[in-house]
Design an enzyme around this catalytic site. Structure first.
Site, PDB file in Angstrom:
ATOM      1  N   GLU A 237     121.253  12.949 -55.703  1.00  0.00           N
ATOM      2  CA  GLU A 237     121.769  11.652 -55.269  1.00  0.00           C
ATOM      3  C   GLU A 237     120.885  10.644 -54.446  1.00  0.00           C
ATOM      4  OE1 GLU A 237     126.132  13.316 -54.855  1.00  0.00           O
ATOM      5  OE2 GLU A 237     125.000  13.351 -52.866  1.00  0.00           O
TER       6      GLU A 237
ATOM      7  N   CYS B 215     117.554   5.841 -49.319  1.00  0.00           N
ATOM      8  CA  CYS B 215     117.274   7.290 -48.869  1.00  0.00           C
ATOM      9  C   CYS B 215     117.043   7.996 -50.438  1.00  0.00           C
ATOM     10  CB  CYS B 215     118.396   7.879 -48.238  1.00  0.00           C
ATOM     11  SG  CYS B 215     118.628   9.751 -47.986  1.00  0.00           S
TER      12      CYS B 215
ATOM     13  N   CYS C  85     117.845  22.631 -52.812  1.00  0.00           N
ATOM     14  CA  CYS C  85     116.828  22.812 -51.649  1.00  0.00           C
ATOM     15  C   CYS C  85     116.728  24.327 -51.682  1.00  0.00           C
ATOM     16  CB  CYS C  85     117.235  22.126 -50.384  1.00  0.00           C
ATOM     17  SG  CYS C  85     115.999  22.169 -48.884  1.00  0.00           S
TER      18      CYS C  85
ATOM     19  N   CYS D  62     119.506  25.686 -44.180  1.00  0.00           N
ATOM     20  CA  CYS D  62     119.776  24.984 -42.976  1.00  0.00           C
ATOM     21  C   CYS D  62     121.465  25.284 -43.056  1.00  0.00           C
ATOM     22  CB  CYS D  62     119.350  23.507 -42.754  1.00  0.00           C
ATOM     23  SG  CYS D  62     117.557  23.374 -42.684  1.00  0.00           S
TER      24      CYS D  62
ATOM     25  N   CYS E  52     123.988  22.162 -43.829  1.00  0.00           N
ATOM     26  CA  CYS E  52     123.573  21.091 -44.518  1.00  0.00           C
ATOM     27  C   CYS E  52     124.493  21.437 -46.039  1.00  0.00           C
ATOM     28  CB  CYS E  52     122.018  21.181 -44.920  1.00  0.00           C
ATOM     29  SG  CYS E  52     121.628  19.968 -46.111  1.00  0.00           S
TER      30      CYS E  52
ATOM     31  N   CYS F 220     123.905  11.648 -43.806  1.00  0.00           N
ATOM     32  CA  CYS F 220     123.062  12.905 -43.990  1.00  0.00           C
ATOM     33  C   CYS F 220     123.812  14.394 -44.255  1.00  0.00           C
ATOM     34  CB  CYS F 220     122.488  12.779 -42.649  1.00  0.00           C
ATOM     35  SG  CYS F 220     121.545  11.590 -42.159  1.00  0.00           S
TER      36      CYS F 220
END
Ligand code: SAH
Length: 378
Positions: A95, A108, A115, A119, A122, A336
């Site tokens: 994205e 962004c 990933c 975290c 997230c 975010c």
């Protein structure tokens, strides 16, 4: 889907284009022109690059390509934010988000498919990890946005899917092209790399680049940061903070942006604000408070606005620069930490997930829906 094995010209920086032109019997300035055609003029077809020798154009057409991402989905938000789900050659999706504001437009971009870090708060982390993007795939996101916007964005942030410092070479090459005068001409203050805190990567970056650095801090002490940003167990605060200071090289005009996601009852107390003030003492800093953007089964809540403001006021009183990030595009899950793409997980994240995360995620139900089933390892 069969990936095109020809060299993606977008993966070359200026020097790479010059070297390629020379290797094909032409002059470095032909490579320079090629680079300009791709990045300044957004041209996709070497035949249209009229000031390149005909022989070079033919060779390029035979042996290379200019990568292009498919648009699997485009989601505009009422506030002007646009999120794209972009498809790579191998069918996986990442994205990218364009955020127009009064005086600037920020793009962004993603640096990895998924990933590998975990975290706790997230959404990308829940997808698992498949692979790094190459520099061409990172720049193809930029070219896509430029085409859609009709001009270059004023700022680019590496805050999409992935940990940029875990994909070091491709990210550095891509940021050089973002900054190049023959390409997108962004100053070092307008290209920002956001990292969860890979300490050796920060030192390495300082050797080759001076782009702006944002660090996902999220907690003022190791005990809490170990939970929220587990890479902290490997690179704790007493190593992270000096690495960030070293990155600034004593340049008085520069500072580190600390991202701090405000999680209700977790990291948003006044005592924690005070601990944060002590932690950052002596480091030129800007603290960016990010209201937590919820996603299904995250297990966290957003701090109430008045608590965010009280926290910010405490930082301001201590002389810190502190802002609260305006949440943009949240109704289209473009804010975010909400980017999910389509990741064929190779890490078996679900199987390995720490109990606390698995429980918070409602036994991983939405994960199973969002992520493709993990393929067997090659
Ligand atoms: N891996 C890099 C860059 C991607 S994340 C990093 O960790 O910095 C970009 C920012 O969004 C990071 O500060 C990240 O911690 C934050 N973030 C992640 N999930 C979030 C969420 N649900 N709400 C608000 N911010 C989030």
């Amino acid at each position: 889907m069969v990936a095109d094995a020809r060299l993606d010209l977008l993966s070359l920086d200026l020097r790479g284009c010059e070297a390629l032109a020379q290797s094909l019997g032409c002059k470095p300035f032909h490579g320079r022109n090629l680079f300009k055609w791709m990045h300044k003029h957004g041209v996709d077809d070497c035949e249209a690059m009229t000031d390149l020798p005909r022989t070079l154009r033919t060779r390029l057409a035979e042996t290379t390509r200019i990568g292009r991402l498919g648009v699997a989905a485009e989601q505009p938000s009422a506030d002007g934010t646009i999120k794209w789900l972009l498809e790579l050659d191998d069918g996986q999706r990442v994205e990218a988000v364009l955020i127009p504001e009064a005086r600037r437009t920020t793009l962004c971009v993603s640096s990895q498919v998924g990933c590998a870090l975990s975290c706790a708060f997230c959404a990308t982390a829940r997808q698992g990890f498949n692979r790094n993007l190459d520099s061409g795939e990172i720049l193809a996101q930029v070219r896509h946005a430029v085409r859609r916007l009709g001009k270059a964005p004023s700022n680019i942030v590496l805050m999409g899917m992935g940990e940029p410092l875990a994909n070091f070479d491709a990210v550095v090459t891509a940021t050089e092209v973002m900054r190049d005068d023959l390409a997108y001409m962004l100053s070092k203050y307008r290209v920002t790399l956001s990292t969860s805190g890979i300490v050796p990567g920060i030192y390495r970056l300082a050797e080759v680049s001076d782009i702006a650095l944002a660090v996902s801090l999220h907690a003022p002490d190791n005990a809490l940061r170990d939970q929220l940003v587990p890479i902290n167990r490997k690179y704790p605060l007493e190593e992270l903070i000096p690495a960030c200071r070293a990155y600034l090289r004593g340049d008085k005009r520069r500072r580190i942006t600390w991202e701090y996601v405000m999680l209700d009852g977790v990291n948003d107390s006044i005592a924690q604000a005070k601990a944060l003030i002590r932690l950052l003492e002596g480091t030129p800093s800007k603290v960016n408070l990010i209201p937590f953007n919820p996603f299904p089964d995250s297990g966290f809540d957003t701090s109430p606005p008045e608590r965010v403001e009280a926290f910010r006021q405490r930082l301001l009183r201590a002389g810190l620069v502190a802002t609260t990030r305006k949440t943009r595009g949240d109704e289209i899950a473009a804010a975010c930490g909400q980017l999910v793409g389509r990741v064929r997980d190779r890490t078996r994240r679900l199987a390995r997930a720490p109990a606390s995360i698995a429980v918070r995620a409602g036994a991983g139900q939405h994960l199973a829906v969002r992520a493709d089933p993990a393929p067997s390892r090659p």
